[in-house]
Design a protein around this motif. Sequence first.
Motif, PDB file in Angstrom:
ATOM      1  N   GLY A  38    -103.459  58.681  22.459  1.00 20.54           N
ATOM      2  CA  GLY A  38    -104.195  58.788  23.713  1.00 20.54           C
ATOM      3  C   GLY A  38    -103.322  59.412  24.788  1.00 20.54           C
ATOM      4  O   GLY A  38    -102.374  60.146  24.501  1.00 20.54           O
ATOM      5  N   ALA A  39    -103.623  59.097  26.026  1.00 16.84           N
ATOM      6  CA  ALA A  39    -102.864  59.645  27.154  1.00 16.84           C
ATOM      7  C   ALA A  39    -101.741  58.692  27.546  1.00 16.84           C
ATOM      8  O   ALA A  39    -101.917  57.472  27.553  1.00 16.84           O
ATOM      9  N   TRP A  40    -100.583  59.267  27.888  1.00 21.29           N
ATOM     10  CA  TRP A  40     -99.486  58.454  28.391  1.00 21.29           C
ATOM     11  C   TRP A  40     -99.807  57.971  29.804  1.00 21.29           C
ATOM     12  O   TRP A  40    -100.334  58.728  30.617  1.00 21.29           O
ATOM     13  N   THR A  41     -99.471  56.716  30.072  1.00 24.11           N
ATOM     14  CA  THR A  41     -99.611  56.162  31.414  1.00 24.11           C
ATOM     15  C   THR A  41     -98.296  55.493  31.792  1.00 24.11           C
ATOM     16  O   THR A  41     -97.452  55.209  30.924  1.00 24.11           O
ATOM     17  N   GLU A  42     -98.138  55.233  33.065  1.00 27.21           N
ATOM     18  CA  GLU A  42     -96.916  54.574  33.512  1.00 27.21           C
ATOM     19  C   GLU A  42     -96.774  53.199  32.866  1.00 27.21           C
ATOM     20  O   GLU A  42     -95.672  52.775  32.507  1.00 27.21           O
ATOM     21  N   ILE A  43     -97.892  52.502  32.682  1.00 29.87           N
ATOM     22  CA  ILE A  43     -97.853  51.166  32.082  1.00 29.87           C
ATOM     23  C   ILE A  43     -97.431  51.238  30.617  1.00 29.87           C
ATOM     24  O   ILE A  43     -96.594  50.452  30.152  1.00 29.87           O
ATOM     25  N   ILE A  87     -92.808  50.326  26.571  1.00 31.35           N
ATOM     26  CA  ILE A  87     -91.872  50.781  25.536  1.00 31.35           C
ATOM     27  C   ILE A  87     -90.433  50.654  26.011  1.00 31.35           C
ATOM     28  O   ILE A  87     -89.572  50.110  25.310  1.00 31.35           O
ATOM     29  N   THR A  88     -90.149  51.156  27.200  1.00 32.00           N
ATOM     30  CA  THR A  88     -88.767  51.115  27.688  1.00 32.00           C
ATOM     31  C   THR A  88     -88.297  49.678  27.908  1.00 32.00           C
ATOM     32  O   THR A  88     -87.137  49.356  27.625  1.00 32.00           O
ATOM     33  N   ASP A  89     -89.183  48.807  28.385  1.00 25.64           N
ATOM     34  CA  ASP A  89     -88.798  47.403  28.582  1.00 25.64           C
ATOM     35  C   ASP A  89     -88.479  46.725  27.253  1.00 25.64           C
ATOM     36  O   ASP A  89     -87.582  45.875  27.172  1.00 25.64           O
ATOM     37  N   SER A  90     -89.204  47.103  26.198  1.00 30.92           N
ATOM     38  CA  SER A  90     -88.978  46.479  24.887  1.00 30.92           C
ATOM     39  C   SER A  90     -87.649  46.886  24.275  1.00 30.92           C
ATOM     40  O   SER A  90     -87.159  46.224  23.355  1.00 30.92           O
ATOM     41  N   ARG A  91     -87.051  47.967  24.770  1.00 30.73           N
ATOM     42  CA  ARG A  91     -85.786  48.453  24.213  1.00 30.73           C
ATOM     43  C   ARG A  91     -84.582  47.952  24.990  1.00 30.73           C
ATOM     44  O   ARG A  91     -83.447  48.268  24.634  1.00 30.73           O
ATOM     45  N   ARG A  92     -84.820  47.204  26.040  1.00 33.42           N
ATOM     46  CA  ARG A  92     -83.698  46.699  26.844  1.00 33.42           C
ATOM     47  C   ARG A  92     -83.173  45.388  26.279  1.00 33.42           C
ATOM     48  O   ARG A  92     -83.869  44.658  25.624  1.00 33.42           O
ATOM     49  N   ILE A 106     -91.654  59.130  34.561  1.00 33.35           N
ATOM     50  CA  ILE A 106     -90.614  58.568  33.697  1.00 33.35           C
ATOM     51  C   ILE A 106     -89.254  58.620  34.383  1.00 33.35           C
ATOM     52  O   ILE A 106     -89.019  59.425  35.288  1.00 33.35           O
ATOM     53  N   ASP A 107     -88.353  57.774  33.924  1.00 34.49           N
ATOM     54  CA  ASP A 107     -86.982  57.761  34.414  1.00 34.49           C
ATOM     55  C   ASP A 107     -86.123  58.555  33.429  1.00 34.49           C
ATOM     56  O   ASP A 107     -85.915  58.106  32.295  1.00 34.49           O
ATOM     57  N   PRO A 108     -85.630  59.733  33.812  1.00 35.52           N
ATOM     58  CA  PRO A 108     -84.849  60.562  32.884  1.00 35.52           C
ATOM     59  C   PRO A 108     -83.583  59.886  32.375  1.00 35.52           C
ATOM     60  O   PRO A 108     -83.006  60.331  31.384  1.00 35.52           O
ATOM     61  N   ARG A 109     -83.165  58.806  33.030  1.00 35.84           N
ATOM     62  CA  ARG A 109     -81.950  58.124  32.583  1.00 35.84           C
ATOM     63  C   ARG A 109     -82.167  57.359  31.285  1.00 35.84           C
ATOM     64  O   ARG A 109     -81.215  57.142  30.528  1.00 35.84           O
ATOM     65  N   ASP A 110     -83.415  56.940  31.018  1.00 34.27           N
ATOM     66  CA  ASP A 110     -83.649  56.166  29.796  1.00 34.27           C
ATOM     67  C   ASP A 110     -84.749  56.742  28.909  1.00 34.27           C
ATOM     68  O   ASP A 110     -85.036  56.191  27.848  1.00 34.27           O
ATOM     69  N   THR A 111     -85.360  57.849  29.327  1.00 30.12           N
ATOM     70  CA  THR A 111     -86.482  58.397  28.560  1.00 30.12           C
ATOM     71  C   THR A 111     -86.381  59.916  28.479  1.00 30.12           C
ATOM     72  O   THR A 111     -86.239  60.592  29.497  1.00 30.12           O
ATOM     73  N   GLY A 112     -86.455  60.434  27.262  1.00 34.32           N
ATOM     74  CA  GLY A 112     -86.525  61.869  27.043  1.00 34.32           C
ATOM     75  C   GLY A 112     -87.905  62.247  26.532  1.00 34.32           C
ATOM     76  O   GLY A 112     -88.748  61.380  26.270  1.00 34.32           O
TER      77      GLY A 112
END
Length: 269
Positions: free
Chosen positions: A254-259, A264-269, A66-72
């Motif tokens: 389920g399990a978190w994956t990079e995809i 999720i992060t792309d949908s919030r931009r 994850i990118d800590p700049r946009d995801t906690g």
Amino acid sequence: MRSGQLRKAFAAFAVAMLMLASLALAFKKGRAVFIEPTTAATITPSNQMPRVVLWAWERPVDLHFIDPRDTGVAFLARTIHLRTNEVVVRPRLQPLDLPEGTEVIAVARVESDQRTKPDLSAQQTDELAAAIAELARLPNVSSIQIDFDATRSERTFYHDLILAVRTRLPASVALSITALASWCSDDDWISDLPIDEAVPMLFRMGPDGRQIRNRLASGEEFPSRPCRNSYGISTDEPLRNLSAAKRLYVFNPGAWTEISVRAITDSRR
């Protein structure tokens, strides 16, 4: 081996396994889950947390990408059971892999035993508040979140608990709770609580779910003030037309994956 020696051997083994589990939580693949205790924790006010927060429940979770700049990350730190006059604390035992610099929220899950119902006494309130407030000592924790599906008969106890936790926390540590959607709308009893945020749980909502979803999709706000800054959703019950200005907490059964995280992060931009 004599029975006394056998008991000591089993006790030593149990302690060793608990220590290994704790180490598994703190380190994985050479990356620290939290900043080392000698490093100052990063305190982030609730309104400055990343706009996407992933819930990491009690299972091995790998979020090193994850990118800590946009995801906690809001991770389950303790599960606390209430039964009769007891407060039974179970710490997290599963590994959690995060990049350094990730803003983290320590979650305390509170459960009432249905067979041996808790007394909900003042002593239980104090013991439970202390167990929750202790989470603020974890490195890099900027907020505490309480997850407690309190019944109507438990609301006074929960109200007093939140007051007790808030008095024990430093002013720099935010206090959040998860909230049933009904608490945020027609059954509001949380507006006067000393909390920084109540996260409306917009999944597994039951009969009123469709009505609540439609009202949110039309742009309506929750009547309860603490519920107006965030949403809580699940990846298997996606919701559309949610305000991008609000923080989004996401649970994944389920399990978190990079995809899945990128979606999720792309949908919030």
